[in-house]
Enzyme design. Structure first.
Site: not given
Ligand code: ACM
Length: 566
Positions: A229, A300, A363
């Protein structure tokens, strides 16, 4: 025994005397028939009394979580002691036998022996694998002389042993009384998962094993390991050593609530070597748990891009993230990036034998793509009309890499945007709509909505809880979750593989806190994904959990106590 009586009753009820009075010519015959009916009815009431009576006592003596498909409490007890022998039906299930032998030795201090030769049905535990297919069902039969576990495959033997373990007294003693019972059991869903974010905070391999043991206790079978991440890359990749040399370390971390915007300046990080990963994959496999690794892309990805900035669209140097949230720096959909990710994924697939590889997909901010000449050119060349379609193009390129190795991708529900990759499975987290849309398109789905399955949310009153990300997901809410939406047709519903809970760790700084957030909510979720829908009853679960708590205490697990406050 009661079940047999019940089956016998239902199979033979058409043979019971019917309309006999009308046909009777003589009072004597009518009286005889009346007596016979009276006798049958009496038997029926006695039978009901025993069924309900025994069920009540079953609640007291047999408190397995997740609740088995059928439980018959039978009179008496079997005593396990140091002389109890374990027999296995054939080579192959020694590993299940040794799991149990090790468990007994470390928790009760005596070592059971694996016996050879013709099984003796006296002071013995017989493990019988019928080997008829990859099913997870089992039958656990405990009588005063011996214990038998019969299953179609190794997994069922393991689950039978887990049920047996839950029936043992928790205190250390040299002879352990187990209630006589007949338990028949099988799971409701194929995907019974728990996730753990090891990027925001890093957890040592010993704790990962402990976490896997929690899953095994509740017959969960997927560990979704979030390994990369923005705030840290946690998996050794031989071809790209900077991923861990640089990407695994950040200069400091956010502390306190997000709104305070405060940071410490303590270097933080860590990663798993490939040898450690192999050991953990094997450890999980011995417990019939598949590890699904997650390598986040295209968003991420700050930690990876801190190590290899040439794979973002700007190429500008960045640092491993210290702040929680979503970053604008993401992987660029260039050929160089796809080669880089192919090499990474190939090493990942060498380590993890799972059918599914999680590629993230959530995201993804498109700012850099929108202002990148290269992205505009790719969109033109590929006939893509917006950046959602560019994300879909990215995921489809990655899918080809994974499919080439005979595996499938699974991604967060944003991968639906701009068109789902042909063979992708979807993990529905922003609600259940993504899961519904994917199932309607005949794609596999794992349900994990934030409303019920985010274990980083508060589970009790805020004042009594450690700082969490927000939300409110108490035990009862988790238990109330139904993974198969009723808007799906019977056929569409077959695409719901199951459900999982996610433990994101921005605000979870220690392994003790992971335990706290995961337990006992994991037990509630286990029942959602394993037990019959019609048998789910929170009060009944809670009563079993009150008893089961002593097992968690005996194992020193830091479960949440607020879950037990009224
Ligand atoms: C997430 O909680 N961003 C998958």
């Amino acid at each position: 025994m009661v079940l047999k009586t019940s089956n016998y009753y239902s199979n033979n009820k058409d043979k019971l005397p019917n309309n006999s009075f009308k046909k009777a010519k003589f009072f004597g015959i009518a009286y005889y028939i009346w007596l016979l009916q009276f006798y049958m009815q009496l038997r029926f009431f006695v039978f009901l009394f025993f069924v309900f009576g025994l069920n009540l006592s079953a609640q007291n003596r047999i408190n397995i979580i997740p609740k088995p498909t059928s439980v018959l409490d039978q009179d008496g007890e079997f005593i396990i002691n140091a002389k109890t022998l374990i027999y296995i039906s054939e080579p192959g299930i020694e590993k299940e036998a040794s799991y149990f032998i090790n468990y007994m030795e470390s928790n009760y201090g005596f070592k059971l022996k694996l016996a050879s030769g013709k099984p003796k049905k006296k002071n013995s535990i017989l493990l019988n694998n019928l080997k008829t297919g990859e099913f997870e069902n089992y039958e656990l039969s405990i009588n005063k002389k011996y214990i038998g576990i019969t299953a179609n495959a190794d997994a069922g033997i393991f689950y039978g042993l887990q049920s047996l373990i839950q029936l043992l007294p928790v205190s250390k003693q040299s002879s352990l009384a187990v209630p006589c019972a007949l338990i028949q059991d099988h799971p409701r869903y194929a995907w019974r998962g728990m996730h753990l974010d090891c990027s925001r905070h890093f957890f040592e391999t010993n704790f990962i094993k402990k976490y896997i043991d929690f899953l095994a206790t509740y017959k969960m079978n997927v560990f979704h390991w979030h390994l990369t991440d923005d705030q840290g890359w946690r998996i050794e990749i031989k071809k790209y050593p900077l991923l861990t040399k640089e990407g695994a370390w950040r200069k400091g971390s956010m502390i306190g609530p997000y709104s305070d915007n405060k940071f410490d300046s303590i270097r933080y990080g860590g990663f798993y070597t490939q040898n450690e990963i192999k050991e953990i994959v094997d450890y999980a496999a011995e417990r019939h748990i598949t590890i699904v690794p997650e390598i986040e892309m295209p968003g991420h990805a700050l930690a990876a891009l801190a190590a290899y900035p040439m794979f973002s669209c700007t190429g500008k140097p960045v640092e491993v993230g210290m702040k929680w949230g979503v970053e604008t720096t993401v992987f660029c959909p260039s050929e160089g990036t796809f080669l880089f990710l192919r090499n990474i994924l190939n090493e990942v697939m060498d380590l993890f034998p799972s059918k599914f590889i999680h590629i993230g997909g959530d995201e993804v901010l498109k700012d850099e793509w929108d202002s990148s000449a290269l992205c505009q050119q790719i969109m033109k060349d590929q006939g893509l009309s917006n950046s959602h379609e560019l994300q879909s193009y990215f995921i489809q390129r990655i899918e080809k890499i994974v499919n080439a190795r005979g595996r499938s991708i699974i991604g967060w529900d944003e991968i639906l945007e701009g068109g789902l990759a042909p063979n992708a499975a979807v993990m529905s987290w922003r609600g259940i709509e993504g899961g519904i849309a994917a199932a309607k398109q005949k794609h596999y789905v794992v349900m994990s909505p934030g409303s019920h399955c985010y274990f980083d949310h508060y589970q009790g009153k805020k004042e009594q809880e450690p700082l969490a990300i927000g939300g409110f997901t108490p035990l009862e809410k988790v238990y109330s979750y139904e993974p198969t939406p009723d808007t799906l047709s019977v056929e569409e519903a077959t695409y719901i593989l199951g459900a999982q809970a996610n433990v994101w760790t921005e605000y979870i700084t220690s392994s003790a806190q992971v335990e706290y957030m995961a337990m006992p909510r994991m037990a509630a979720l286990a029942e959602v994904v394993w037990s019959k829908k019609e048998d789910r009853n929170y009060k009944d679960f809670y009563n079993r959990l009150l008893i089961h708590r002593s097992l968690l205490d005996a194992r020193g697990i830091n479960y949440s106590k607020t879950a037990f406050q009224k």
